[in-house]
Motif scaffolding. Sequence first.
Motif, short mmCIF file in Angstrom:
data_model
loop_
_atom_site.label_atom_id
_atom_site.label_comp_id
_atom_site.label_asym_id
_atom_site.label_seq_id
_atom_site.Cartn_x
_atom_site.Cartn_y
_atom_site.Cartn_z
N ILE A 119 35.21 32.33 34.67
CA ILE A 119 36.42 32.71 33.96
C ILE A 119 36.11 32.57 32.47
O ILE A 119 35.90 31.46 31.98
N ASP A 121 36.23 34.34 28.17
CA ASP A 121 36.97 35.08 27.16
C ASP A 121 36.69 36.57 27.29
O ASP A 121 35.58 37.00 27.59
N ASN A 122 37.71 37.37 27.05
CA ASN A 122 37.62 38.81 27.22
C ASN A 122 36.55 39.44 26.32
O ASN A 122 35.97 40.48 26.67
N ILE A 141 39.64 36.42 30.34
CA ILE A 141 40.94 36.02 29.81
C ILE A 141 41.19 36.68 28.46
O ILE A 141 40.34 36.64 27.57
N ARG A 148 47.67 35.97 26.99
CA ARG A 148 47.52 34.86 27.94
C ARG A 148 48.54 34.95 29.06
O ARG A 148 48.23 34.66 30.22
N THR A 151 47.50 37.60 31.38
CA THR A 151 46.25 37.18 32.00
C THR A 151 46.49 36.26 33.18
O THR A 151 45.80 36.36 34.21
N LEU A 152 47.45 35.38 33.07
CA LEU A 152 47.73 34.45 34.16
C LEU A 152 48.20 35.18 35.41
O LEU A 152 47.86 34.80 36.53
N LEU A 155 45.10 36.79 36.77
CA LEU A 155 44.22 35.80 37.40
C LEU A 155 44.68 35.50 38.82
O LEU A 155 43.85 35.39 39.74
N ALA A 209 45.70 28.38 33.14
CA ALA A 209 44.84 28.91 34.20
C ALA A 209 44.68 27.91 35.33
O ALA A 209 44.62 28.29 36.51
#
Length: 352
Positions: A119, A121-122, A141, A148, A151-152, A155, A209
């Motif tokens: 996991i 950073d983008n 992410i 964020r 992203t959650l 995820l 996350a």
Amino acid sequence: MPALRVLIVYTLRTIWVLLCNAICIPCYLGWLLLVSPTYLVSPSLFNQLEQVFFSWLLTIVSCWCWSAGYQLAESGASLDHLQHHRLLILPNHQSTADVPLLMTIFSSRVGFCNKVMWIMDNVFKFTNFGFCSWMHDDFFIKSGKAGRLSTLVDLKEHLTSVFLPKNRRYLVLFPEGGFLHKRKAISHEYAKKKDLPLLEHCTLPRTGALDVIMDVLGPASQQAASQKMEKIIDMTVAFPSSGHPLDLLAIVTGWRQPFVTHVHYREFDCKDLPNTSEELFTWMVKLYTEKEEMLDKYYKTGEFPHDLFDKNAQPPKIIEQDPFRYLMIHLFYITSVIMFYTIIMTAYQLFT
């Protein structure tokens, strides 16, 4: 003359690393294309093949660290004894060297890399190796508050649609959300506002996350018992001096003198973790306060306090790498690039 010799070594290492990128990554994609018909017959077989090819890429990266003399000394809990569990690995994050060093740790255990989901950073997605991570179905992410939040949600979907179906066993998450030197000021500002500890050698963790992972894969989740996350591994990476971590440039060129980086593991049963988001954040802050204490003692004394929180913790032991395995994987990629070049040129001649 010595200076010239050193410059030549730096240059040759850089050329070698560039060639590895130029050869290994296209070969990884070429092999995936070549074995792609197996997906129609058995998706699980294709996934296993992809995982093996990906693990060999990580082994190439670990060879860069090993050949430059940057050794790793493991202490604390035994990762070898824990690898049959489903693990959530939480390292502290100091520099661009962290990911290559983790690759070095994982690749020293044959089969471990295959089952890891990162996991990250983008931004990493847009690097050369990030493209391979995207093909491997790692998760990226997005930065920023709005990013964020979305992203959650992504995820949660990724864990159920990729992590579980592909039978990955290990998740790597950097709770600090960025490099120490970039996050430290923000962490101090937040700590003062919320009356939390001011950390110097790490930063306050973000737990969004972690909340999602525990919700989807934790002991209280709806997953089958065999698919639930079993252990959290707190990983403390300690470079020899505070504020001067290893970086990717040093790994590529080998310009820094060889040294040993300590990596300490502490294991926690997921079933013993707090159930609410607020309590989990408090638990993580306590964990990182203890991590700060360990790092601070190391930098002040020069001796890594591996038994600070567990008197039965294993003492530091240097990770041993297999040079013959490095050689064979390099030969595999050299043979592969010759093979693919021959195929492409033959096809070109047939159609022209």
